[in-house]
Motif scaffolding. Structure first.
Motif, PDB file in Angstrom:
ATOM      1  N   SER A   1    -103.203  48.019   1.926  1.00 41.61           N
ATOM      2  CA  SER A   1    -103.176  49.227   2.744  1.00 41.61           C
ATOM      3  C   SER A   1    -102.170  50.233   2.199  1.00 41.61           C
ATOM      4  N   ALA A   2    -101.605  49.973   1.028  1.00 44.45           N
ATOM      5  CA  ALA A   2    -100.623  50.879   0.421  1.00 44.45           C
ATOM      6  C   ALA A   2    -101.302  52.188   0.037  1.00 44.45           C
ATOM      7  N   HIS A   3    -100.536  53.271   0.099  1.00 43.65           N
ATOM      8  CA  HIS A   3    -101.069  54.590  -0.233  1.00 43.65           C
ATOM      9  C   HIS A   3    -100.777  54.983  -1.678  1.00 43.65           C
ATOM     10  N   THR A   4     -99.767  54.375  -2.284  1.00 48.50           N
ATOM     11  CA  THR A   4     -99.398  54.697  -3.667  1.00 48.50           C
ATOM     12  C   THR A   4     -99.249  53.410  -4.465  1.00 48.50           C
ATOM     13  N   ASN A   5     -99.221  53.573  -5.786  1.00 47.27           N
ATOM     14  CA  ASN A   5     -99.024  52.415  -6.651  1.00 47.27           C
ATOM     15  C   ASN A   5     -97.643  51.796  -6.449  1.00 47.27           C
ATOM     16  N   ALA A   6     -96.633  52.626  -6.188  1.00 52.27           N
ATOM     17  CA  ALA A   6     -95.275  52.117  -5.991  1.00 52.27           C
ATOM     18  C   ALA A   6     -95.211  51.214  -4.754  1.00 52.27           C
ATOM     19  N   GLU A   7     -95.862  51.625  -3.665  1.00 53.23           N
ATOM     20  CA  GLU A   7     -95.899  50.794  -2.462  1.00 53.23           C
ATOM     21  C   GLU A   7     -96.660  49.502  -2.726  1.00 53.23           C
ATOM     22  N   GLY A   8     -97.774  49.598  -3.436  1.00 58.59           N
ATOM     23  CA  GLY A   8     -98.558  48.410  -3.768  1.00 58.59           C
ATOM     24  C   GLY A   8     -97.777  47.446  -4.645  1.00 58.59           C
ATOM     25  N   GLU A   9     -97.053  47.990  -5.616  1.00 60.71           N
ATOM     26  CA  GLU A   9     -96.238  47.149  -6.493  1.00 60.71           C
ATOM     27  C   GLU A   9     -95.142  46.449  -5.706  1.00 60.71           C
ATOM     28  N   THR A  10     -94.497  47.161  -4.802  1.00 56.90           N
ATOM     29  CA  THR A  10     -93.449  46.573  -3.971  1.00 56.90           C
ATOM     30  C   THR A  10     -94.011  45.438  -3.118  1.00 56.90           C
ATOM     31  N   LEU A  11     -95.177  45.649  -2.540  1.00 61.02           N
ATOM     32  CA  LEU A  11     -95.825  44.621  -1.722  1.00 61.02           C
ATOM     33  C   LEU A  11     -96.152  43.384  -2.551  1.00 61.02           C
ATOM     34  N   LEU A  12     -96.770  43.583  -3.711  1.00 62.48           N
ATOM     35  CA  LEU A  12     -97.179  42.439  -4.529  1.00 62.48           C
ATOM     36  C   LEU A  12     -95.986  41.680  -5.088  1.00 62.48           C
ATOM     37  N   ARG A  13     -94.916  42.390  -5.424  1.00 65.26           N
ATOM     38  CA  ARG A  13     -93.693  41.693  -5.862  1.00 65.26           C
ATOM     39  C   ARG A  13     -93.104  40.876  -4.709  1.00 65.26           C
ATOM     40  N   ALA A  14     -93.154  41.420  -3.501  1.00 67.13           N
ATOM     41  CA  ALA A  14     -92.645  40.694  -2.329  1.00 67.13           C
ATOM     42  C   ALA A  14     -93.481  39.444  -2.053  1.00 67.13           C
ATOM     43  N   LEU A  15     -94.781  39.509  -2.345  1.00 64.21           N
ATOM     44  CA  LEU A  15     -95.649  38.344  -2.166  1.00 64.21           C
ATOM     45  C   LEU A  15     -95.438  37.295  -3.258  1.00 64.21           C
ATOM     46  N   GLY A  16     -94.730  37.671  -4.332  1.00 64.53           N
ATOM     47  CA  GLY A  16     -94.417  36.718  -5.385  1.00 64.53           C
ATOM     48  C   GLY A  16     -95.252  36.857  -6.634  1.00 64.53           C
ATOM     49  N   LEU A  17     -96.117  37.868  -6.726  1.00 70.31           N
ATOM     50  CA  LEU A  17     -96.915  38.051  -7.942  1.00 70.31           C
ATOM     51  C   LEU A  17     -96.001  38.403  -9.114  1.00 70.31           C
ATOM     52  N   PRO A  18     -96.145  37.730 -10.238  1.00 71.58           N
ATOM     53  CA  PRO A  18     -95.274  37.985 -11.399  1.00 71.58           C
ATOM     54  C   PRO A  18     -95.740  39.198 -12.189  1.00 71.58           C
ATOM     55  N   LEU A  19     -95.398  40.375 -11.707  1.00 73.34           N
ATOM     56  CA  LEU A  19     -95.754  41.604 -12.409  1.00 73.34           C
ATOM     57  C   LEU A  19     -94.776  41.821 -13.561  1.00 73.34           C
ATOM     58  N   ALA A  20     -95.287  42.251 -14.698  1.00 75.17           N
ATOM     59  CA  ALA A  20     -94.446  42.470 -15.878  1.00 75.17           C
ATOM     60  C   ALA A  20     -93.495  43.639 -15.611  1.00 75.17           C
ATOM     61  N   GLN A  21     -92.366  43.589 -16.228  1.00 80.66           N
ATOM     62  CA  GLN A  21     -91.406  44.682 -16.113  1.00 80.66           C
ATOM     63  C   GLN A  21     -91.912  45.871 -16.899  1.00 80.66           C
ATOM     64  N   PRO A  22     -91.676  47.105 -16.411  1.00 76.37           N
ATOM     65  CA  PRO A  22     -92.131  48.278 -17.165  1.00 76.37           C
ATOM     66  C   PRO A  22     -91.420  48.367 -18.503  1.00 76.37           C
ATOM     67  N   GLN A  23     -92.179  48.748 -19.533  1.00 81.13           N
ATOM     68  CA  GLN A  23     -91.627  48.878 -20.880  1.00 81.13           C
ATOM     69  C   GLN A  23     -90.921  50.221 -21.023  1.00 81.13           C
ATOM     70  N   GLY A  24     -89.739  50.227 -21.595  1.00 85.83           N
ATOM     71  CA  GLY A  24     -89.009  51.469 -21.859  1.00 85.83           C
ATOM     72  C   GLY A  24     -89.509  52.128 -23.128  1.00 85.83           C
TER      73      GLY A  24
END
Length: 183
Positions: A158-181
């Motif tokens: 139900s997130a409106h932006t990618n940032a909210e979705g990323e925060t939710l999925l990280r909180a659920l424990g999904l191992p999202l890769a760190q952003p590359q610099g």
């Protein structure tokens, strides 16, 4: 403690504080998880559709739906009504159980796994990724596998932006890769 219980008691209040949301109903949450298997060139192999359906049922804990072609496409040698894929939509307790098994058991079994890419978000906070071999799921017996196939997993939020979705999925424990610099 199940993921659904942790979601209600720990994760949702933490997300509300992190995102600065005062109304607990406005906190992003997971709506559904959809598993899809496209048959592609495998649709000509006899009895494979039934085998994939049984495997998908073991993985999801729910019977899959057979998807058929809506219209004929000569370039793909496809006729109307011919099976083209299978899909399962998980919601509620089954969805949370699947996410927990995915995070704790399945994803660590993938060879050379370095996290899920951040580029797989759509613009509305939903996330889709593919798994190349269905045998990474512990429910599948490796000795009985005759044909390997991949599947896609779509997490609808139900997130409106990618940032909210990323925060939710990280909180659920999904191992999202760190952003590359920048290099």
């Amino acid at each position: 403690m199940t993921l659904l219980h942790r979601m209600k008691t720990e994760i949702r209040p933490k997300l509300a504080q992190e995102l600065g949301i005062k109304n607990h109903l406005a906190v992003p949450r997971l709506f559904k998880v959809t598993l899809n298997v496209g048959l592609g060139s495998l649709r000509k192999v006899s009895n494979l559709t039934e085998t994939i359906a049984k495997d998908l049922e073991r993985i999801a804990g729910q019977k899959p739906i057979l998807r058929r072609a809506r219209k004929a496409i000569a370039g793909f040698k496809l006729r109307q009504g011919e099976p083209i894929g299978l899909s399962v939509t998980l919601r509620g307790q089954r969805m949370h159980d699947f996410i927990e098994r995915l995070v704790r058991i399945t994803l660590p079994r993938i060879r050379d796994f370095r996290g899920l890419s951040l580029s797989n978000f759509d613009r509305k906070g939903n996330y889709t990724f593919g798994i190349r071999e269905h045998t990474v799921f512990p429910e599948i017996d490796h000795e009985s596998v005759s044909q390997f196939y991949g599947l896609s997993v779509a997490l609808t939020t139900s997130a409106h932006t990618n940032a909210e979705g990323e925060t939710l999925l990280r909180a659920l424990g999904l191992p999202l890769a760190q952003p590359q610099g920048d290099k």
